[in-house]
Design a protein around this motif. Structure first.
Motif, PDB file in Angstrom:
ATOM      1  N   LEU A 125       1.277  -0.138 -10.211  1.00  7.06           N
ATOM      2  CA  LEU A 125       1.336  -1.318  -9.343  1.00  7.06           C
ATOM      3  C   LEU A 125       2.386  -1.142  -8.247  1.00  7.06           C
ATOM      4  N   GLY A 126       3.469  -0.454  -8.547  1.00  4.27           N
ATOM      5  CA  GLY A 126       4.466  -0.149  -7.520  1.00  4.27           C
ATOM      6  C   GLY A 126       3.895   0.766  -6.441  1.00  4.27           C
ATOM      7  N   ILE A 127       3.074   1.709  -6.840  1.00  8.36           N
ATOM      8  CA  ILE A 127       2.424   2.605  -5.881  1.00  8.36           C
ATOM      9  C   ILE A 127       1.403   1.834  -5.051  1.00  8.36           C
ATOM     10  N   TYR A 128       0.822   0.817  -5.626  1.00  4.78           N
ATOM     11  CA  TYR A 128      -0.166  -0.007  -4.922  1.00  4.78           C
ATOM     12  C   TYR A 128       0.493  -1.033  -3.987  1.00  4.78           C
ATOM     13  N   SER A 129       1.807  -1.138  -4.021  1.00  2.91           N
ATOM     14  CA  SER A 129       2.514  -2.139  -3.211  1.00  2.91           C
ATOM     15  C   SER A 129       2.406  -1.835  -1.716  1.00  2.91           C
ATOM     16  N   ASP A 130       2.596  -2.860  -0.909  1.00  7.87           N
ATOM     17  CA  ASP A 130       2.541  -2.713   0.541  1.00  7.87           C
ATOM     18  C   ASP A 130       3.592  -1.730   1.040  1.00  7.87           C
ATOM     19  N   TRP A 131       4.793  -1.793   0.460  1.00  8.48           N
ATOM     20  CA  TRP A 131       5.865  -0.899   0.887  1.00  8.48           C
ATOM     21  C   TRP A 131       5.482   0.557   0.664  1.00  8.48           C
ATOM     22  N   PHE A 132       4.970   0.875  -0.532  1.00  5.36           N
ATOM     23  CA  PHE A 132       4.620   2.263  -0.838  1.00  5.36           C
ATOM     24  C   PHE A 132       3.452   2.721   0.019  1.00  5.36           C
ATOM     25  N   GLN A 133       2.477   1.854   0.228  1.00  2.29           N
ATOM     26  CA  GLN A 133       1.332   2.217   1.058  1.00  2.29           C
ATOM     27  C   GLN A 133       1.742   2.473   2.501  1.00  2.29           C
ATOM     28  N   ALA A 134       2.807   1.828   2.971  1.00  2.04           N
ATOM     29  CA  ALA A 134       3.313   2.086   4.324  1.00  2.04           C
ATOM     30  C   ALA A 134       4.023   3.440   4.395  1.00  2.04           C
ATOM     31  N   GLN A 135       4.583   3.907   3.266  1.00  4.03           N
ATOM     32  CA  GLN A 135       5.305   5.180   3.234  1.00  4.03           C
ATOM     33  C   GLN A 135       4.371   6.374   3.059  1.00  4.03           C
ATOM     34  N   ILE A 136       3.392   6.240   2.187  1.00  5.49           N
ATOM     35  CA  ILE A 136       2.483   7.334   1.827  1.00  5.49           C
ATOM     36  C   ILE A 136       1.065   6.896   2.168  1.00  5.49           C
ATOM     37  N   LYS A 137       0.354   7.740   2.919  1.00  2.64           N
ATOM     38  CA  LYS A 137      -0.997   7.379   3.367  1.00  2.64           C
ATOM     39  C   LYS A 137      -1.997   8.477   3.022  1.00  2.64           C
ATOM     40  N   GLY A 138      -3.258   8.123   3.075  1.00  6.78           N
ATOM     41  CA  GLY A 138      -4.340   9.091   2.921  1.00  6.78           C
ATOM     42  C   GLY A 138      -4.508   9.591   1.504  1.00  6.78           C
ATOM     43  N   VAL A 139      -4.871  10.861   1.406  1.00  6.11           N
ATOM     44  CA  VAL A 139      -5.158  11.491   0.114  1.00  6.11           C
ATOM     45  C   VAL A 139      -3.905  11.537  -0.762  1.00  6.11           C
ATOM     46  N   ALA A 140      -2.746  11.683  -0.142  1.00 10.91           N
ATOM     47  CA  ALA A 140      -1.498  11.735  -0.914  1.00 10.91           C
ATOM     48  C   ALA A 140      -1.282  10.442  -1.686  1.00 10.91           C
ATOM     49  N   TRP A 141      -1.691   9.313  -1.120  1.00 10.41           N
ATOM     50  CA  TRP A 141      -1.531   8.034  -1.810  1.00 10.41           C
ATOM     51  C   TRP A 141      -2.399   8.003  -3.068  1.00 10.41           C
ATOM     52  N   TYR A 142      -3.634   8.477  -2.968  1.00 12.72           N
ATOM     53  CA  TYR A 142      -4.514   8.512  -4.143  1.00 12.72           C
ATOM     54  C   TYR A 142      -3.969   9.466  -5.208  1.00 12.72           C
ATOM     55  N   PHE A 143      -3.401  10.581  -4.768  1.00  9.59           N
ATOM     56  CA  PHE A 143      -2.777  11.505  -5.703  1.00  9.59           C
ATOM     57  C   PHE A 143      -1.624  10.823  -6.429  1.00  9.59           C
TER      58      PHE A 143
END
Length: 171
Positions: A125-143
């Motif tokens: 859920l922390g990875i799914y947060s708006d803050w994390f999504q602004a830091q990490i994008k694309g395929v790296a986020w899914y990883f």
């Protein structure tokens, strides 16, 4: 702090794994002490992380515990404290007059698995947060989103395979 929490929590459980631990050749007594130490380090990492988050929220004057991540994180921390109390009952059975040690050990392991899964979903859920999504994008986020579930599957497999009593069925 979350990386330290996750690493300590994972290794604390895997200490007892015969094939997956760095400490497989150690005696059971030493493994219990290492398990206890790793759990305390994980609890300290969680407490320091919580203190930093509360401090940050106070400085920015944002409300506390309004996201799913924060609520589940608090629940995970409380469940971990309950798990530690259960571990204390196993550590000092004579002082607490515990009679069914085997059953308490099984409850401790299964409750530990629940705490570990709560921690895994808190991280996700922390990875799914708006803050994390602004830091990490694309395929790296899914990883990053899938990454916490890999050790969770190993922990679940280890715990269930080695500690759940196997029933014999007659055909």
């Amino acid at each position: 702090m979350s990386i330290a929490f996750c690493l300590c929590l994972t290794e604390a459980i895997l200490i007892f794994s015969p094939e997956g631990s760095l400490f497989c050749s150690f005696s059971h007594k030493i493994k219990v002490q290492l398990h206890w130490t790793a759990q305390m380090l994980a609890l300290m990492a969680a407490a320091v992380g919580l203190a930093f988050i509360i401090s940050s929220k106070n400085r920015s004057e944002l409300p506390h515990f309004v996201s799913w991540h924060s609520c589940l994180g608090l629940l995970t921390l409380l469940a971990m404290c309950g798990q530690i109390i259960c571990g204390l009952c196993l550590r000092f059975p004579r002082q607490l007059k515990i009679f069914s040690m085997a059953q308490l050990r099984l409850y401790h392991m299964m409750y530990g698995l629940v705490v570990y899964l709560l921690a895994t979903f808190t991280v996700a859920l922390g990875i799914y947060s708006d803050w994390f999504q602004a830091q990490i994008k694309g395929v790296a986020w899914y990883f990053c989103l899938g990454l916490p579930f890999c050790p969770a599957l190993v922990i679940m497999n280890h715990t269930i395979r080695t500690h759940v009593p196997k029933k014999q069925y007659c055909i």
